[in-house]
Design a protein around this motif. Structure first.
Motif, PDB file in Angstrom:
ATOM      1  N   ARG A  92       0.749  -1.206  -0.175  1.00 17.09           N
ATOM      2  CA  ARG A  92      -0.033   0.000   0.004  1.00 17.09           C
ATOM      3  C   ARG A  92       0.805   1.189   0.069  1.00 17.09           C
ATOM      4  O   ARG A  92       0.629   2.244  -0.542  1.00 17.09           O
ATOM      5  N   GLY A  93       1.780   1.165   0.601  1.00 14.75           N
ATOM      6  CA  GLY A  93       2.809   2.314   0.849  1.00 14.75           C
ATOM      7  C   GLY A  93       3.445   2.591  -0.641  1.00 14.75           C
ATOM      8  O   GLY A  93       3.707   3.887  -0.983  1.00 14.75           O
ATOM      9  N   LEU A  94       3.875   1.601  -1.537  1.00 12.93           N
ATOM     10  CA  LEU A  94       4.395   1.597  -2.656  1.00 12.93           C
ATOM     11  C   LEU A  94       3.558   2.406  -3.547  1.00 12.93           C
ATOM     12  O   LEU A  94       3.740   3.233  -4.515  1.00 12.93           O
ATOM     13  N   ALA A  95       2.121   1.863  -3.474  1.00 11.56           N
ATOM     14  CA  ALA A  95       1.040   2.416  -4.230  1.00 11.56           C
ATOM     15  C   ALA A  95       0.827   3.845  -3.999  1.00 11.56           C
ATOM     16  O   ALA A  95       0.445   4.592  -4.984  1.00 11.56           O
ATOM     17  N   ILE A  96       0.794   4.410  -2.832  1.00 12.16           N
ATOM     18  CA  ILE A  96       0.742   5.907  -2.292  1.00 12.16           C
ATOM     19  C   ILE A  96       1.796   6.478  -2.915  1.00 12.16           C
ATOM     20  O   ILE A  96       1.652   7.731  -3.499  1.00 12.16           O
ATOM     21  N   LEU A  97       3.211   5.986  -2.829  1.00  9.95           N
ATOM     22  CA  LEU A  97       4.213   6.721  -3.338  1.00  9.95           C
ATOM     23  C   LEU A  97       3.817   7.076  -4.905  1.00  9.95           C
ATOM     24  O   LEU A  97       4.126   8.096  -5.411  1.00  9.95           O
ATOM     25  N   ALA A  98       3.215   5.968  -5.622  1.00 10.40           N
ATOM     26  CA  ALA A  98       3.360   6.125  -7.061  1.00 10.40           C
ATOM     27  C   ALA A  98       2.142   7.200  -7.337  1.00 10.40           C
ATOM     28  O   ALA A  98       2.201   7.877  -8.368  1.00 10.40           O
ATOM     29  N   ALA A  99       1.124   7.082  -6.742  1.00 10.09           N
ATOM     30  CA  ALA A  99      -0.119   7.814  -6.870  1.00 10.09           C
ATOM     31  C   ALA A  99       0.325   9.510  -6.759  1.00 10.09           C
ATOM     32  O   ALA A  99      -0.303  10.164  -7.547  1.00 10.09           O
ATOM     33  N   PHE A 100       0.827  10.026  -5.706  1.00 11.80           N
ATOM     34  CA  PHE A 100       1.341  11.268  -5.368  1.00 11.80           C
ATOM     35  C   PHE A 100       2.498  11.876  -6.272  1.00 11.80           C
ATOM     36  O   PHE A 100       2.741  12.945  -6.118  1.00 11.80           O
ATOM     37  N   LEU A 155      17.878  13.930  -3.465  1.00 11.81           N
ATOM     38  CA  LEU A 155      17.102  13.325  -2.444  1.00 11.81           C
ATOM     39  C   LEU A 155      17.261  11.726  -2.845  1.00 11.81           C
ATOM     40  O   LEU A 155      17.035  11.494  -3.962  1.00 11.81           O
ATOM     41  N   VAL A 156      18.139  11.231  -1.942  1.00 15.86           N
ATOM     42  CA  VAL A 156      18.342   9.808  -1.961  1.00 15.86           C
ATOM     43  C   VAL A 156      17.145   8.711  -1.318  1.00 15.86           C
ATOM     44  O   VAL A 156      17.182   9.113  -0.060  1.00 15.86           O
ATOM     45  N   PHE A 157      16.399   8.039  -1.966  1.00 13.16           N
ATOM     46  CA  PHE A 157      15.373   7.384  -1.301  1.00 13.16           C
ATOM     47  C   PHE A 157      15.407   5.894  -1.523  1.00 13.16           C
ATOM     48  O   PHE A 157      15.252   5.230  -2.591  1.00 13.16           O
ATOM     49  N   TRP A 180       4.377  14.945   2.733  1.00 10.38           N
ATOM     50  CA  TRP A 180       5.477  14.670   3.129  1.00 10.38           C
ATOM     51  C   TRP A 180       6.785  15.217   2.681  1.00 10.38           C
ATOM     52  O   TRP A 180       7.488  15.514   3.180  1.00 10.38           O
ATOM     53  N   SER A 181       6.814  15.014   1.203  1.00 11.10           N
ATOM     54  CA  SER A 181       7.902  15.705   0.493  1.00 11.10           C
ATOM     55  C   SER A 181       8.175  16.870   0.870  1.00 11.10           C
ATOM     56  O   SER A 181       9.552  17.264   1.191  1.00 11.10           O
ATOM     57  N   ASP A 182       7.030  18.011   0.643  1.00 20.17           N
ATOM     58  CA  ASP A 182       7.246  19.278   1.044  1.00 20.17           C
ATOM     59  C   ASP A 182       7.729  19.576   2.195  1.00 20.17           C
ATOM     60  O   ASP A 182       8.420  20.419   2.833  1.00 20.17           O
ATOM     61  N   MET A 183       7.256  18.806   3.360  1.00 14.32           N
ATOM     62  CA  MET A 183       7.350  18.876   4.618  1.00 14.32           C
ATOM     63  C   MET A 183       8.858  18.566   5.094  1.00 14.32           C
ATOM     64  O   MET A 183       9.721  19.234   5.472  1.00 14.32           O
ATOM     65  N   MET A 224       8.890  11.059  -7.723  1.00 12.17           N
ATOM     66  CA  MET A 224       8.876  11.996  -6.694  1.00 12.17           C
ATOM     67  C   MET A 224       8.865  13.519  -7.431  1.00 12.17           C
ATOM     68  O   MET A 224       9.844  14.129  -7.355  1.00 12.17           O
ATOM     69  N   ARG A 225       7.821  13.636  -8.058  1.00 11.38           N
ATOM     70  CA  ARG A 225       7.601  15.020  -8.551  1.00 11.38           C
ATOM     71  C   ARG A 225       7.888  16.334  -7.835  1.00 11.38           C
ATOM     72  O   ARG A 225       8.526  17.321  -8.148  1.00 11.38           O
ATOM     73  N   THR A 226       7.836  16.317  -6.563  1.00  7.56           N
ATOM     74  CA  THR A 226       7.782  17.457  -5.528  1.00  7.56           C
ATOM     75  C   THR A 226       9.133  17.879  -5.500  1.00  7.56           C
ATOM     76  O   THR A 226       9.674  19.038  -5.679  1.00  7.56           O
ATOM     77  N   ALA A 227      10.125  16.973  -5.355  1.00  7.74           N
ATOM     78  CA  ALA A 227      11.293  17.018  -5.234  1.00  7.74           C
ATOM     79  C   ALA A 227      12.057  17.565  -6.547  1.00  7.74           C
ATOM     80  O   ALA A 227      13.022  18.449  -6.552  1.00  7.74           O
ATOM     81  N   LEU A 228      11.758  16.887  -7.603  1.00  4.59           N
ATOM     82  CA  LEU A 228      12.087  17.309  -8.993  1.00  4.59           C
ATOM     83  C   LEU A 228      11.950  18.825  -9.182  1.00  4.59           C
ATOM     84  O   LEU A 228      12.640  19.288  -9.760  1.00  4.59           O
TER      85      LEU A 228
END
Length: 270
Positions: free
Chosen positions: A3-11, A51-53, A258-261, A67-71
């Motif tokens: 589920r966490g991986l799906a959330i990552l892909a979605a946002f 950002l190394v993830f 999370w990314s912005d925070m 991870m669009r926000t970081a880019l």
């Protein structure tokens, strides 16, 4: 974890340029593994922050590239690849626990990834935020413990130390830990796995260890922020480093915002 991986892909869907190490966009190779990288669209002569993830169990570094926000904020996004783990029902993962057998030295691997990306893609190795989700978050914590100088700062999500907790680390860190109040996969208190053969750690003990390393002698947090979607506790009067804990109302996943925070926090660091 799925589920966490799906959330990552979605946002995190992104149209930013994805950089491969050949014309086919294959992952970059270093001595002990591979990694994926995405670069922001702006072409800057100035070395970029990164950002190394580290992905969760069963994932791959390619997922981090969304991870669009970081880019959009000008960061390169680097997704190292975990190895296949024998006996794991998830497949890929990390050899993170110092007391268990390893097929790879993850510290040496991530160090080589950062060095290789700095040389190939104009990354500033002094401006790296190392993060990860779930087992990737645990790996982030252990790497920070083993070598606080590996990255400028650390931001594990939904993963910390396992039992037995480390007795000490190798120095102060700049670290933001994020966790879900309802997490049942990696509960705040930890839990037994494999019939009690191994135990996840207690996140509050993890924070106690970091307070000791950072010289937070007063123990209690100094600053509290309950506005917005995160409840945050920050230790401001420590002798060294930077330490913050962010809770969200969800379960085992990367929460929206999370990314912005995390990047806002990173950009306030000296």
């Amino acid at each position: 974890m799925i589920r966490g991986l799906a959330i990552l892909a979605a946002f995190c869907l992104s149209s930013a340029a994805q950089a491969g190490c050949n014309d086919d966009g294959e992952p970059c190779e270093v001595d002990s593994g591979t990694y994926h990288i995405a670069l922001p669209e702006n072409d800057s002569a100035t070395p970029r922050p990164a950002l190394v993830f580290l992905h969760g169990a069963g994932g791959s570094g390619r997922g981090a590239l969304r991870m669009r926000t970081a880019l959009e904020r000008g960061y390169a996004v680097i997704g190292p690849n975990g190895l296949e783990r024998e006996g794991s029902r998830f497949g890929t993962g990390w050899y993170f626990h110092p007391d268990r057998p390893k097929n790879r030295d993850e510290l040496a691997f991530v160090r080589s990834v950062i060095a290789d990306a700095a040389a190939r893609f104009n990354i500033d190795p002094s401006e790296v935020l190392l993060s990860g989700f779930s087992i990737g978050g645990s790996t982030t914590s252990y790497l920070a413990c083993a070598d606080p100088s590996l990255a400028k700062a650390y931001a594990p999500v939904a993963g910390g130390f396992w039992r037995p907790h480390p007795e000490e680390c190798n120095g102060p860190v700049k670290l933001l830990h994020t966790h879900g109040w309802r997490d049942q996969t990696v509960p705040l208190e930890g839990r037994p796995l494999r019939g009690g053969q191994i135990y996840q750690g207690d996140i509050f003990v993890t924070l106690q260890i970091w307070r000791g390393e950072n010289g937070c002698d007063g123990m209690r947090a100094d600053t509290f922020d309950t506005d917005g979607s995160f409840w945050r506790r920050r230790w401001d009067t420590c002798q060294n480093g930077a330490l913050e804990f962010a809770l969200h109302q969800g379960g085992h996943g990367i929460p929206p915002g999370w990314s912005d925070m995390a990047l806002d926090w990173f950009e306030t660091l000296d």
